[in-house]
Scaffold this motif. Structure first.
Motif, PDB file in Angstrom:
ATOM      1  N   LEU A   1       0.816  -1.217   0.000  1.00  0.00           N
ATOM      2  CA  LEU A   1       0.000   0.000   0.000  1.00  0.00           C
ATOM      3  C   LEU A   1       0.848   1.265   0.000  1.00  0.00           C
ATOM      4  O   LEU A   1       0.517   2.250  -0.656  1.00  0.00           O
ATOM      5  N   THR A   2       1.957   1.248   0.720  1.00  0.00           N
ATOM      6  CA  THR A   2       2.801   2.445   0.813  1.00  0.00           C
ATOM      7  C   THR A   2       3.821   2.549  -0.311  1.00  0.00           C
ATOM      8  O   THR A   2       4.265   3.645  -0.633  1.00  0.00           O
ATOM      9  N   HIS A   3       4.219   1.416  -0.870  1.00  0.00           N
ATOM     10  CA  HIS A   3       5.192   1.373  -1.974  1.00  0.00           C
ATOM     11  C   HIS A   3       4.667   0.469  -3.088  1.00  0.00           C
ATOM     12  O   HIS A   3       5.257  -0.582  -3.374  1.00  0.00           O
ATOM     13  N   PRO A   4       3.572   0.842  -3.722  1.00  0.00           N
ATOM     14  CA  PRO A   4       2.975  -0.037  -4.736  1.00  0.00           C
ATOM     15  C   PRO A   4       3.893  -0.318  -5.922  1.00  0.00           C
ATOM     16  O   PRO A   4       3.713  -1.322  -6.613  1.00  0.00           O
ATOM     17  N   GLU A   5       4.895   0.526  -6.126  1.00  0.00           N
ATOM     18  CA  GLU A   5       5.824   0.296  -7.236  1.00  0.00           C
ATOM     19  C   GLU A   5       6.590  -1.022  -7.082  1.00  0.00           C
ATOM     20  O   GLU A   5       7.063  -1.592  -8.070  1.00  0.00           O
ATOM     21  N   LEU A   6       6.711  -1.518  -5.852  1.00  0.00           N
ATOM     22  CA  LEU A   6       7.383  -2.797  -5.627  1.00  0.00           C
ATOM     23  C   LEU A   6       6.573  -3.963  -6.192  1.00  0.00           C
ATOM     24  O   LEU A   6       7.114  -5.037  -6.440  1.00  0.00           O
ATOM     25  N   PHE A   7       5.280  -3.746  -6.364  1.00  0.00           N
ATOM     26  CA  PHE A   7       4.387  -4.819  -6.782  1.00  0.00           C
ATOM     27  C   PHE A   7       3.596  -4.450  -8.033  1.00  0.00           C
ATOM     28  O   PHE A   7       2.472  -4.895  -8.227  1.00  0.00           O
ATOM     29  N   LEU A   8       4.183  -3.587  -8.890  1.00  0.00           N
ATOM     30  CA  LEU A   8       3.488  -3.129 -10.090  1.00  0.00           C
ATOM     31  C   LEU A   8       3.149  -4.271 -11.045  1.00  0.00           C
ATOM     32  O   LEU A   8       2.050  -4.325 -11.585  1.00  0.00           O
ATOM     33  N   HIS A   9       4.088  -5.159 -11.258  1.00  0.00           N
ATOM     34  CA  HIS A   9       3.863  -6.224 -12.239  1.00  0.00           C
ATOM     35  C   HIS A   9       2.873  -7.265 -11.729  1.00  0.00           C
ATOM     36  O   HIS A   9       2.021  -7.736 -12.467  1.00  0.00           O
ATOM     37  N   ASP A  10       2.987  -7.639 -10.469  1.00  0.00           N
ATOM     38  CA  ASP A  10       2.115  -8.679  -9.931  1.00  0.00           C
ATOM     39  C   ASP A  10       2.128  -8.613  -8.405  1.00  0.00           C
ATOM     40  O   ASP A  10       3.105  -8.206  -7.793  1.00  0.00           O
ATOM     41  N   ALA A  11       1.038  -9.049  -7.826  1.00  0.00           N
ATOM     42  CA  ALA A  11       0.900  -9.048  -6.371  1.00  0.00           C
ATOM     43  C   ALA A  11       1.439 -10.353  -5.788  1.00  0.00           C
ATOM     44  O   ALA A  11       1.744 -11.296  -6.513  1.00  0.00           O
ATOM     45  N   THR A  12       1.528 -10.387  -4.468  1.00  0.00           N
ATOM     46  CA  THR A  12       1.903 -11.601  -3.750  1.00  0.00           C
ATOM     47  C   THR A  12       0.670 -12.105  -3.007  1.00  0.00           C
ATOM     48  O   THR A  12      -0.373 -11.459  -2.988  1.00  0.00           O
TER      49      THR A  12
END
Length: 168
Positions: A99-110
């Motif tokens: 939520l705070t750093h969505p760029e870490l999960f841009l391609h796909d979620a965990t």
């Protein structure tokens, strides 16, 4: 010498909620394992952090499932606590980062992104239920079984369980 416990004795040690908990953990283990396997095999380079976290979640869910099934053993009871506490930390940390750093999960979620949003927040609720179950009965049941086994041994009945046997 002690004899292995019977299935009837084992079924009295794990309550209905304990069985449901194990089934939910097993489903999450399968879901997280399948998800991480597909993610890693198809395109690991696209999102190595997310896919590695999904694989870590899978390992935690598998370990927690096994530990909960075997939680009548003091060692496995401790493993269950550690695995579920690690799971809770993972859900909270990864959920917050997503939520705070969505760029870490841009391609796909965990599995743990958005506090388990993709899994209807089961990953967020599950560790609280698991810890509650362990706190409210896991250890006490193991101690009661150990005391009963010792009493049987002293009485010469030989009906004690073996160390590390399943309470499933």
């Amino acid at each position: 010498m002690t004899a292995p416990h019977t299935d009837a004795a084992a079924s009295t040690r794990m309550t209905g909620i304990g069985r449901v908990l194990v089934v939910v953990y097993a489903v999450m283990a399968l879901a997280a394992t399948g998800r991480s396997f597909v993610q890693i095999v198809q395109d690991f380079a696209a999102a190595p952090l997310a896919y590695t976290l999904s694989a870590a979640a899978a390992v935690v869910y598998v370990l927690a499932t096994v530990a909960l099934v075997k939680s009548d053993s003091r060692r496995w009871y401790l493993v269950a606590w550690v695995a579920i506490c690690f799971e809770l930390a993972g859900v909270l940390i990864v959920g917050t980062l997503s939520l705070t750093h969505p760029e870490l999960f841009l391609h796909d979620a965990t599995v743990w992104s958005g506090y388990g949003f993709g899994y209807f927040w089961v990953p967020l609720v599950l560790p609280f239920v698991g810890l509650w179950w362990l706190r409210s009965g896991g250890r006490e049941r193991a101690e009661e079984v150990d005391a009963a086994a010792a009493a049987c041994d002293e009485a010469g009945l030989g009906a004690a369980r073996t160390e590390g046997s399943s309470s499933w």
